[in-house]
Design a protein around this motif. Sequence first.
Motif, PDB file in Angstrom:
ATOM      1  N   UNK A  95      49.520  37.560  46.213  1.00  0.00           N
ATOM      2  CA  UNK A  95      49.290  37.937  44.819  1.00  0.00           C
ATOM      3  C   UNK A  95      49.364  36.725  43.898  1.00  0.00           C
ATOM      4  N   UNK A  96      50.310  35.808  44.194  1.00  0.00           N
ATOM      5  CA  UNK A  96      50.438  34.606  43.366  1.00  0.00           C
ATOM      6  C   UNK A  96      49.190  33.737  43.475  1.00  0.00           C
ATOM      7  N   UNK A  97      48.631  33.639  44.691  1.00  0.00           N
ATOM      8  CA  UNK A  97      47.398  32.869  44.859  1.00  0.00           C
ATOM      9  C   UNK A  97      46.242  33.506  44.102  1.00  0.00           C
ATOM     10  N   UNK A  98      46.113  34.826  44.254  1.00  0.00           N
ATOM     11  CA  UNK A  98      45.054  35.505  43.517  1.00  0.00           C
ATOM     12  C   UNK A  98      45.282  35.401  42.003  1.00  0.00           C
TER      13      UNK A  98
ATOM     14  N   UNK B 225      47.953  42.709  35.503  1.00  0.00           N
ATOM     15  CA  UNK B 225      48.340  43.626  36.581  1.00  0.00           C
ATOM     16  C   UNK B 225      49.033  42.883  37.718  1.00  0.00           C
ATOM     17  N   UNK B 226      48.511  41.715  38.055  1.00  0.00           N
ATOM     18  CA  UNK B 226      49.112  40.949  39.150  1.00  0.00           C
ATOM     19  C   UNK B 226      50.466  40.395  38.729  1.00  0.00           C
ATOM     20  N   UNK B 227      50.610  40.004  37.461  1.00  0.00           N
ATOM     21  CA  UNK B 227      51.931  39.577  36.991  1.00  0.00           C
ATOM     22  C   UNK B 227      52.949  40.709  37.115  1.00  0.00           C
ATOM     23  N   UNK B 228      52.543  41.888  36.681  1.00  0.00           N
ATOM     24  CA  UNK B 228      53.454  43.033  36.767  1.00  0.00           C
ATOM     25  C   UNK B 228      53.754  43.384  38.220  1.00  0.00           C
ATOM     26  N   UNK B 229      52.725  43.325  39.070  1.00  0.00           N
ATOM     27  CA  UNK B 229      52.933  43.622  40.493  1.00  0.00           C
ATOM     28  C   UNK B 229      53.852  42.603  41.147  1.00  0.00           C
ATOM     29  N   UNK B 230      53.645  41.308  40.814  1.00  0.00           N
ATOM     30  CA  UNK B 230      54.511  40.266  41.371  1.00  0.00           C
ATOM     31  C   UNK B 230      55.952  40.481  40.930  1.00  0.00           C
ATOM     32  N   UNK B 231      56.129  40.878  39.661  1.00  0.00           N
ATOM     33  CA  UNK B 231      57.482  41.139  39.188  1.00  0.00           C
ATOM     34  C   UNK B 231      58.127  42.299  39.949  1.00  0.00           C
TER      35      UNK B 231
ATOM     36  N   UNK C  54      41.172  46.885  47.896  1.00  0.00           N
ATOM     37  CA  UNK C  54      41.775  45.983  46.921  1.00  0.00           C
ATOM     38  C   UNK C  54      41.252  44.566  47.082  1.00  0.00           C
ATOM     39  N   UNK C  55      41.193  44.115  48.340  1.00  0.00           N
ATOM     40  CA  UNK C  55      40.702  42.768  48.603  1.00  0.00           C
ATOM     41  C   UNK C  55      39.238  42.635  48.192  1.00  0.00           C
ATOM     42  N   UNK C  56      38.438  43.647  48.488  1.00  0.00           N
ATOM     43  CA  UNK C  56      37.024  43.640  48.102  1.00  0.00           C
ATOM     44  C   UNK C  56      36.888  43.621  46.577  1.00  0.00           C
ATOM     45  N   UNK C  57      37.752  44.372  45.892  1.00  0.00           N
ATOM     46  CA  UNK C  57      37.726  44.382  44.429  1.00  0.00           C
ATOM     47  C   UNK C  57      38.057  43.007  43.863  1.00  0.00           C
ATOM     48  N   UNK C  58      39.074  42.364  44.406  1.00  0.00           N
ATOM     49  CA  UNK C  58      39.450  41.034  43.930  1.00  0.00           C
ATOM     50  C   UNK C  58      38.322  40.028  44.157  1.00  0.00           C
TER      51      UNK C  58
END
Length: 429
Positions: free
Chosen positions: A74-77, A181-187, A221-225
């Motif tokens: 997630x951090x890389x994305x 969203x990724x910040x919130x998910x990482x948290x 999810x990966x396809x969406x990213x």
Amino acid sequence: MAKSVTTYEKPLSHINLADWYAKQWDLQQNAALKSAEAFELRNSGNIVRSETMVKTIWDTYMNNTRLADRITELSRWRESMQKLLDTLVAEIKFLQDEKSDAGKELENLNYPLQVAAECISMRDCRRGTELTYDEADTELKRELCVIENIKKLLTARVQAAWEKLNRLEEVRFTIQLEVEDKDETIQIEKENLSLDRTCANISYKPNALRTPKGSISYEAWLEHCQYTKTSADNELNDVYNFREAMNVMRERARNDIKAQQDVTDFSLRKRIYQTQKARNELEWQKLKIQKEMEILQKEIVRLEGALMHKIDSIKCAETRLEKRTYRPGFELCCDEAELGLKDEVLQLRQTEKDLSIVLENSKGVYNNLESLLLQVDRNLDDKQHSLATDVMCLDMRATLKTGDRTRLPNETDRNIVLTRMEKEIPLES
């Protein structure tokens, strides 16, 4: 037998020694069996406890590893999306600046357009034969068309830039939402990674194994990213090419306008030169006509004097003939003198007629020269007006030139620049 001690016994039946041995053996067997069962249970419980502990430890470790890997992914994305977001913001700023520059360029076109229109209107005020469809008029109208076409192209480009900005804003919003969203998910994942069995904020949860509503697979999810990143990259490449094309179009439009302005100025200078040459030629012709009129006027005066002289001579000859008609008798004869006087009268009358014809022709030529002189004066006035008009057009168009194209203070400096003689001229001491 006498009894000295009194004894008491329970009023219960007593068992014999064999039964007592039997019961003792039964208890021993049961105790051994229960001990064996307890041993087996204790041993299996120890095994289960050890296995479950190991499994729990390993499951926790693996899940912690999965959470750490997920956080890393997630951090890389998130980093990739953040770079895209920063690039998008920068490109939006660049495109806004480019759009603003194009808008300013579009507004700046109003002045050369107005100058070209005023030059056409001003040159349309020329008089007489000077009101021609010359090269300068053609180039001015062509310049007007060039500016109008460039204005249309710039307007279309500004509209396309506005639409492109709207599209970039949509992509920026999408990327920013992905980053948030990724910040919130990482948290959330970091909080999960920090939890263990000793934490105080853990508890049983209702239906913890449920699948949340709206949940998607990892592949989706990966396809969406990947799709979001690819879309953003495509938009960035497209907006970069669009911005470069817009910049190239602005520079090309500016060069086209400058080139057409130079051609128009050259045609105006050429027309001014032609008009000056024609004016000088007409002034020379005017001087010749005036000189010829002066000579012809003197000749007319001389012809009139000669005609009066001939009239007086005719009067004298006719008077002589009239007086000779009063001769008496046979003296009234046709002698040589009478024949000579008659011949003189005839010659004088013919001479008078010839002089009258020449005088009338001379006066006609003089009148024609005078009319021609008036026509030349009018033509000179028209040419002078046309010359002033073209010079005013050039002066008006001088404000269009900026930078290196600014008009030099005098013609000498201009000729030095045009002939590139700067290095040949010695420096002043």
